[in-house]
Design a protein around this motif. Structure first.
Motif, short mmCIF file in Angstrom:
data_model
loop_
_atom_site.label_atom_id
_atom_site.label_comp_id
_atom_site.label_asym_id
_atom_site.label_seq_id
_atom_site.Cartn_x
_atom_site.Cartn_y
_atom_site.Cartn_z
N LYS A 1 0.81 -1.21 0.00
CA LYS A 1 0.00 0.00 0.00
C LYS A 1 0.85 1.27 0.00
O LYS A 1 0.32 2.37 -0.17
N ALA A 2 2.15 1.15 0.20
CA ALA A 2 3.02 2.31 0.33
C ALA A 2 3.37 2.90 -1.03
O ALA A 2 3.54 2.18 -2.02
N VAL A 3 3.50 4.22 -1.06
CA VAL A 3 3.91 4.96 -2.27
C VAL A 3 4.90 6.04 -1.83
O VAL A 3 4.65 6.75 -0.84
N VAL A 4 5.98 6.18 -2.56
CA VAL A 4 6.97 7.19 -2.21
C VAL A 4 6.37 8.58 -2.41
O VAL A 4 5.74 8.87 -3.43
N THR A 5 6.54 9.45 -1.42
CA THR A 5 6.06 10.83 -1.50
C THR A 5 7.20 11.84 -1.58
O THR A 5 6.98 13.00 -1.92
N LEU B 1 20.40 2.46 -10.12
CA LEU B 1 19.02 2.31 -10.56
C LEU B 1 18.18 1.53 -9.56
O LEU B 1 17.07 1.93 -9.21
N GLN B 2 18.70 0.41 -9.08
CA GLN B 2 17.91 -0.43 -8.17
C GLN B 2 17.66 0.29 -6.85
O GLN B 2 16.52 0.36 -6.37
N ARG B 3 18.70 0.85 -6.24
CA ARG B 3 18.56 1.47 -4.92
C ARG B 3 17.73 2.75 -4.98
O ARG B 3 16.82 2.95 -4.18
N ASP B 4 18.04 3.64 -5.92
CA ASP B 4 17.41 4.95 -5.93
C ASP B 4 16.04 4.97 -6.60
O ASP B 4 15.24 5.87 -6.33
N VAL B 5 15.78 4.01 -7.48
CA VAL B 5 14.56 4.08 -8.29
C VAL B 5 13.67 2.87 -8.09
O VAL B 5 12.55 2.97 -7.58
N LEU B 6 14.15 1.70 -8.47
CA LEU B 6 13.28 0.53 -8.53
C LEU B 6 12.87 0.04 -7.14
O LEU B 6 11.84 -0.63 -7.00
N SER B 7 13.65 0.34 -6.12
CA SER B 7 13.30 -0.11 -4.77
C SER B 7 12.30 0.81 -4.09
O SER B 7 11.77 0.48 -3.02
N GLN B 8 12.01 1.97 -4.67
CA GLN B 8 11.07 2.90 -4.04
C GLN B 8 9.66 2.32 -4.14
O GLN B 8 9.26 1.78 -5.17
N PRO B 9 8.86 2.44 -3.09
CA PRO B 9 7.53 1.81 -3.09
C PRO B 9 6.54 2.53 -3.99
O PRO B 9 6.54 3.76 -4.09
N GLY B 10 5.70 1.75 -4.65
CA GLY B 10 4.59 2.30 -5.43
C GLY B 10 4.97 2.93 -6.74
O GLY B 10 4.15 3.62 -7.36
N VAL B 11 6.20 2.71 -7.21
CA VAL B 11 6.63 3.35 -8.45
C VAL B 11 5.95 2.69 -9.65
O VAL B 11 6.01 1.48 -9.82
N ARG B 12 5.32 3.51 -10.46
CA ARG B 12 4.68 3.02 -11.68
C ARG B 12 5.51 3.36 -12.91
O ARG B 12 5.55 2.59 -13.87
N THR B 13 6.19 4.52 -12.88
CA THR B 13 6.88 5.00 -14.07
C THR B 13 8.24 5.58 -13.69
O THR B 13 8.37 6.28 -12.68
N VAL C 1 10.75 9.08 1.82
CA VAL C 1 9.59 9.07 2.71
C VAL C 1 8.44 8.47 1.92
O VAL C 1 8.24 8.79 0.74
N SER C 2 7.68 7.59 2.55
CA SER C 2 6.53 6.99 1.88
C SER C 2 5.28 7.13 2.74
O SER C 2 5.35 7.31 3.95
N VAL C 3 4.13 7.05 2.06
CA VAL C 3 2.83 7.08 2.73
C VAL C 3 1.93 6.04 2.07
O VAL C 3 2.27 5.48 1.02
N ARG C 4 0.77 5.82 2.69
CA ARG C 4 -0.27 4.97 2.09
C ARG C 4 -1.38 5.90 1.60
O ARG C 4 -2.22 6.36 2.37
N PRO C 5 -1.43 6.17 0.29
CA PRO C 5 -2.38 7.17 -0.21
C PRO C 5 -3.76 6.63 -0.57
O PRO C 5 -4.68 7.40 -0.83
N GLY C 6 -3.91 5.35 -0.63
CA GLY C 6 -5.18 4.78 -1.06
C GLY C 6 -5.00 3.89 -2.27
O GLY C 6 -3.99 3.95 -2.98
N ALA C 7 -6.00 3.09 -2.54
CA ALA C 7 -5.90 2.09 -3.60
C ALA C 7 -5.73 2.75 -4.96
O ALA C 7 -6.36 3.75 -5.27
N GLY C 8 -4.84 2.16 -5.76
CA GLY C 8 -4.69 2.58 -7.14
C GLY C 8 -3.77 3.74 -7.38
O GLY C 8 -3.55 4.14 -8.53
N ILE C 9 -3.21 4.34 -6.33
CA ILE C 9 -2.33 5.50 -6.49
C ILE C 9 -0.89 5.03 -6.63
O ILE C 9 -0.43 4.15 -5.92
#
Length: 408
Positions: free
Chosen positions: A43-47, A270-282, A197-205
């Protein structure tokens, strides 16, 4: 509106932020993770995010009050502390998060202790990161979040982000629990040990991560005003009809795609700074000018091969990639026709190959119609390579928001 009424409205707004970001002990729901592992929370997304790099040597019994600006709103705020470049374990024995009122002062009642697996302290092994437990309560979008940390035993290489374009604060001794600014007499233009920093913004975000160099890092934008192009993009996303709301700025000044130097190369981080961040879509890929202007023998095909590896790895991780053309930089001391020829060939690949999922043509946005090898003077930050605030805003406006709302 009178000045008095404006102050009252601002105070009321800060108190509402504080109320939203208060109450109750955090629950122990996370554990330390290696630097390349994603947070185990679907549920986490990087903010907010900033690339990790080496920052000289750590100082024992030092506290840092770090000011960061969030993008997406959500509950369950977590911070990620990094010892990625350390050569020994590093203990954080006191970590707090609150809402900034002004300078180093916090909104009264907003400062709350963070825990790690329920404990007040955490020791992070060399090369790894640690996630805090989630805080209850909601953190609004576009908030100046204040993360205060104390390191009793720091020594050896310190990890952080050098060019923050944001004033933060430091002091000797543990003053992390204080909400006033009195003890925070030193200032710093870097972020120490905190890298997301990450938060839980809600489904689908979801979120987008900008992978780049000094232009993405914000050089030539106004300090303390959040005017990097990813900041302007975050503001657009908050008011848009899109499910991508989180933005992490993973730019490093001087960074290259292929070679380490100013930070690890884009390929190596790439893996540490980008792909490991939660909720990344793009992944938004905007990097390469430092490779070609360094005159190290890098060809267009070398740089294209680097792009392809980033695209392939992002796709393998289920992320979409928006690629951007390299902007003009004629007038910068390292510009010459040979570097320009490489830039043009690389930009042709980005525009026409179809290998990125979408393209944003920053070159087209920034260049002068009278000399397409040179930045438009209206956007030029003064050195002919870094856009000013107006250029940063124009870049963000050029991004097709639909291209970020992508799924693979």
């Amino acid at each position: 509106m009178t000045a008095g009424r404006a102050r009252l409205r601002r105070t009321a707004a800060l108190l509402l932020l504080a109320a939203a970001f208060q109450t109750g002990p955090a629950h122990a729901q996370s554990r330390a993770a290696t630097q390349v592992k994603s947070l185990d929370d679907p549920k986490a997304v990087v903010t907010w995010g900033a690339s990790a790099d080496r920052l000289g040597d750590g100082v024992a019994d030092r506290s840092y009050r770090l000011i960061v600006h969030t993008s997406v709103a959500g509950s369950g705020t977590r911070v990620r502390l990094s010892n990625a470049f350390g050569d020994r374990p590093l203990t954080f024995d006191s970590v707090y998060a609150g809402v900034r009122q002004a300078g180093a002062a916090l909104v009264p009642g907003s400062n709350r202790r963070l825990t790690f697996d329920g404990a007040r302290s955490v020791t992070v092994p060399a090369g790894e990161v640690a996630y805090s437990d989630p805080l209850p309560g909601r953190l609004p979008a576009a908030t100046d979040l204040v993360v205060s940390i104390h390191t009793p035993d720091a020594a050896g290489p310190a990890t952080g982000h050098g060019m923050a374009m944001q004033t933060s604060y430091a002091t000797q001794g543990d003053h992390t629990g204080e909400e006033g600014a009195g003890s925070w007499t030193d200032t710093t233009g870097s972020w120490y040990y905190l890298d997301s920093v990450s938060v839980r913004p809600g489904a689908g975000i979801g979120a987008v991560v900008a992978l780049g160099d000094s232009i993405t890092d914000g050089w030539a934008s106004t300090t303390d005003q959040n005017r990097r192009w990813p900041d302007y993009l975050a503001r657009r996303l908050q008011s848009a009809r899109t499910t991508v709301k989180g933005v992490a700025d993973e730019g490093i000044s001087g960074n290259k795609v292929l070679a380490d130097g100013a930070g690890q190369s884009a390929l190596n981080r790439l893996q540490r700074d980008v792909l490991s961040q939660p909720g990344v879509r793009t992944v938004f890929l905007f990097e390469g000018v430092n490779d070609l202007k360094a005159h190290s023998g890098v060809t267009a095909q070398d740089l294209i091969a680097g792009y392809r590896e980033i695209i392939d790895r992002a796709h393998a991780a289920g992320k979409c990639v928006v690629g951007s053309t390299i902007g003009p930089f004629k007038g910068w001391p390292e510009w010459d026709p040979a570097a320009e020829a490489v830039r043009q060939e690389v930009n042709q690949f980005i525009r026409t190959s179809g290998e990125p999922d979408a393209v944003t043509d920053f070159d087209h946005i920034l260049r002068s119609p009278y000399d397409q090898e040179r930045m438009l003077p209206f956007f030029d930050g003064g050195d002919h390579i870094h856009p000013n605030d107006k250029g940063m805003a124009a870049m963000a406006d050029a991004v097709d928001l639909k291209s970020l709302d992508c799924a693979r």
